[in-house]
Design a protein around this motif. Sequence first.
Motif, short mmCIF file in Angstrom:
data_model
loop_
_atom_site.label_atom_id
_atom_site.label_comp_id
_atom_site.label_asym_id
_atom_site.label_seq_id
_atom_site.Cartn_x
_atom_site.Cartn_y
_atom_site.Cartn_z
N MET A 3 27.72 19.78 -58.83
CA MET A 3 27.73 20.20 -60.23
C MET A 3 27.13 19.16 -61.21
SD MET A 3 31.10 22.54 -60.63
CE MET A 3 32.37 21.21 -59.91
N THR A 4 27.49 17.99 -60.86
CA THR A 4 27.03 16.89 -61.60
C THR A 4 25.32 16.82 -61.68
OG1 THR A 4 29.06 15.63 -61.30
CG2 THR A 4 27.09 14.27 -62.28
N PHE A 5 24.84 16.81 -60.39
CA PHE A 5 23.45 16.84 -60.15
C PHE A 5 22.75 17.91 -61.01
CE2 PHE A 5 20.39 19.18 -57.52
CZ PHE A 5 19.22 18.43 -57.79
N ALA A 6 23.48 19.20 -60.83
CA ALA A 6 22.85 20.42 -61.32
C ALA A 6 23.05 20.52 -62.95
CB ALA A 6 23.38 21.64 -60.67
N CYS A 7 23.96 19.98 -63.44
CA CYS A 7 24.17 20.00 -64.93
C CYS A 7 22.90 19.47 -65.70
CB CYS A 7 25.49 19.34 -65.50
SG CYS A 7 25.15 17.66 -65.58
N VAL A 8 21.87 18.67 -65.22
CA VAL A 8 21.00 17.96 -66.10
C VAL A 8 20.06 18.83 -66.80
CG1 VAL A 8 19.08 16.45 -65.86
CG2 VAL A 8 21.24 15.75 -64.64
N PRO A 9 19.52 19.73 -65.92
CA PRO A 9 18.39 20.60 -66.87
C PRO A 9 19.40 21.53 -68.21
CG PRO A 9 18.09 21.12 -64.48
CD PRO A 9 19.38 20.19 -64.75
N ALA A 10 20.64 21.85 -67.76
CA ALA A 10 21.43 22.55 -68.71
C ALA A 10 21.48 21.68 -70.11
CB ALA A 10 22.55 23.26 -68.29
N LEU A 11 22.16 20.44 -69.70
CA LEU A 11 22.19 19.54 -70.86
C LEU A 11 21.01 19.34 -71.80
CD1 LEU A 11 24.77 16.85 -69.69
CD2 LEU A 11 25.17 18.73 -70.97
N ARG A 12 19.90 19.33 -71.12
CA ARG A 12 18.58 18.88 -71.71
C ARG A 12 18.15 20.04 -72.81
NH1 ARG A 12 15.01 16.47 -66.56
NH2 ARG A 12 15.64 14.62 -66.66
N HIS A 13 18.98 21.00 -72.76
CA HIS A 13 18.74 22.09 -73.88
C HIS A 13 19.18 21.69 -75.11
CE1 HIS A 13 17.61 25.89 -71.74
NE2 HIS A 13 18.24 25.42 -70.61
N GLN A 14 20.12 20.65 -75.14
CA GLN A 14 20.55 20.18 -76.49
C GLN A 14 20.27 18.52 -76.32
OE1 GLN A 14 21.79 21.92 -78.76
NE2 GLN A 14 21.55 19.99 -80.02
N PRO A 15 19.09 18.04 -77.12
CA PRO A 15 18.82 16.70 -76.87
C PRO A 15 19.73 15.74 -77.33
CG PRO A 15 17.14 18.00 -77.74
CD PRO A 15 18.08 18.78 -77.48
N ASN A 16 20.58 15.85 -78.45
CA ASN A 16 21.57 14.93 -78.85
C ASN A 16 22.48 14.57 -77.81
OD1 ASN A 16 22.44 17.29 -79.65
ND2 ASN A 16 24.00 16.36 -81.04
N ILE A 17 22.94 15.82 -77.34
CA ILE A 17 24.28 15.53 -76.34
C ILE A 17 23.62 14.93 -74.95
CG2 ILE A 17 25.69 16.87 -74.97
CD1 ILE A 17 26.30 16.84 -78.17
N ALA A 18 22.16 15.26 -74.72
CA ALA A 18 21.58 14.70 -73.31
C ALA A 18 21.58 13.21 -73.43
CB ALA A 18 20.31 15.48 -73.41
N GLU A 19 21.30 12.80 -74.86
CA GLU A 19 20.97 11.24 -75.03
C GLU A 19 21.99 10.65 -74.81
OE1 GLU A 19 19.25 8.63 -78.42
OE2 GLU A 19 19.66 10.60 -79.11
N GLN A 20 23.40 11.18 -75.11
CA GLN A 20 24.62 10.55 -75.05
C GLN A 20 25.12 10.66 -73.62
OE1 GLN A 20 27.63 12.40 -77.36
NE2 GLN A 20 29.23 10.84 -76.90
N TRP A 21 24.97 11.91 -72.89
CA TRP A 21 25.73 11.91 -71.60
C TRP A 21 24.87 11.68 -70.50
CZ3 TRP A 21 30.55 13.32 -70.27
CH2 TRP A 21 31.46 13.63 -71.44
N LEU A 22 23.55 11.88 -70.50
CA LEU A 22 22.81 11.71 -69.13
C LEU A 22 22.87 10.08 -68.65
CD1 LEU A 22 19.61 14.15 -69.63
CD2 LEU A 22 21.77 14.40 -68.37
N PRO A 23 22.53 9.23 -69.54
CA PRO A 23 22.76 8.00 -68.94
C PRO A 23 23.85 7.76 -67.97
CG PRO A 23 22.28 7.67 -71.22
CD PRO A 23 22.42 9.14 -70.95
N LYS A 24 25.21 8.30 -68.52
CA LYS A 24 26.55 8.19 -67.68
C LYS A 24 26.27 9.10 -66.69
CE LYS A 24 29.23 7.05 -71.52
NZ LYS A 24 29.57 5.51 -71.35
#
Length: 554
Positions: free
Chosen positions: A143-164
Amino acid sequence: MTDQPTSIHHPDTHLVFNQPAPLENYNAYDTDPVLNYWVTQFSGNWANDRLSEFGHHIGHELLEAGFLANRHLPEFQPHNRFGYRIDQVDYHPAYHQLMAHAIEAGHISLPWTQPRPGAHVARAAMAFLHNQADPGSGCPLTMTFACVPALRHQPNIAEQWLPKILSTQYDGSNKPYFEKAGVTIGMAMTEKQGGSDVRANTTIATPVQESGPGQVYSLVGHKWFCSAPMCDAFLVLAKTGEQLSCFLVPRWREDGSKNPIHIQRLKNKLGNRSNASAEIEFRGAHGWLLGEEGRGIRTIIDMVALTRYDCMIGSSALMAQAAKEAIWHTSGRSVFGKNLHDQPLMINVLADLALEAEAALAITLRIAHALDHIENPQQAALIRSATAIGKYWICKRAIQQTAEAMECIGGVGYVEENMTSRLYREAPVNSIWEGSGNVQCLDLLRVLHHEPDTFKALFREFEKAQGRHPLFDQKLAALKADFADQQDIEVRARGLMEQLALIWQAATLFTYGEPQIAEAFALARLSNHPSHQFGTLPRTIDTKFIVERALVRL
């Protein structure tokens, strides 16, 4: 008075012989020629050193960690000793050992941080190996691996969460995400009344202040399944008005207070036991809207597509491990005066198991190869159709495969101390999770109907193998005719899905595989009267070659 004997001789009644040593203390990657072959075929062998190191740990201490994590199950602690609600699930240290090893090796992050040809293939090989130590901990990793494309739908949230998320540091502690260097992500979609029909969901989300993408909403509702409830955040579907929207809901709020995600209980499951699955309630839990309101299914489907693919990896791993255990055990055991590997009927069964496992791995890594080239429209179209086919077929075959392997081992295989009993209990989960067999069939029919180019891409993949074998050519022509007839196609969907799976496996083996394996598969699976029972390979097939190819050599 009679003399008493000074000693009585008791013969030793417990000599252990004709029992092989357990399959342990080995390198699970280096000793697997089939996995090495397919990783190389699909350009992932640049990661061989990484995979070899990963496989060493899988075949040594992590095998024992897998047994421990499944023996000492997760425990739910609703409150601490002072009465404060904590909603904490405690895992055995072995579970954290498994998670830390996978994350530190790049199981979650590799294709996203090193996007080069073969990256998805190498990552799939890691997931394949990890599942052989413990499939349960594979769930939050997936699930952690697969969430990346979904989070990229929202750039400001992706910026905060993807590094972690893409960090190679694991932190399983119960503390806010912003205090961690690395986080894991779960998913909560299913509700009691809906199951796979998420449009029946009743969880409601309302804006805390402003509405719109990236804004905070308050969620109220109940989720029937929340897998891995100690993840740091969850992708959740909830209604905004009459339409479903997608949210990222953290376990802790940004002010450091606990987000009101209340665990009701942990599920007592048949398998996947090292992984906790929970019923949860959102009682005003805060979450960020990902993408536009009403576009929740479109947003989360990018995650679901990859988790469905990982079901293929997980079930392929179960099949490979089951065949490996059966072949290893029987190689060191004699029955009726001969080694089991010299018994023609047993060799037929073992070869059939090995053949099925290799065909499953072949199409699984073929999808990974397509993911590595997803910018190519042909490859992207193949992923959209072939993932449903692979998930349907491999996940169903794994159930029968693990049972047959356990039978090869016998009573020893049925007890909990042996690997195969766990594999058998694990096998059904991937056919149920992320859409049952019927859901996969209907999704495929929908895609092929609404996206004609996808249908063409799928059959172009099959046509690469035309002319390699008359059985293949006959079955491919028959399959095209079956699809041309649209009458009662839903009723026939499972039969069509099975034909698609067998044709795709054969095409992959002929196009990329070892010719003798491809020939054997065609003879065994594409004849006019194929058997679904293992151990019925035609006598013209060199079964010893297939078993020798799959045998672990320490």
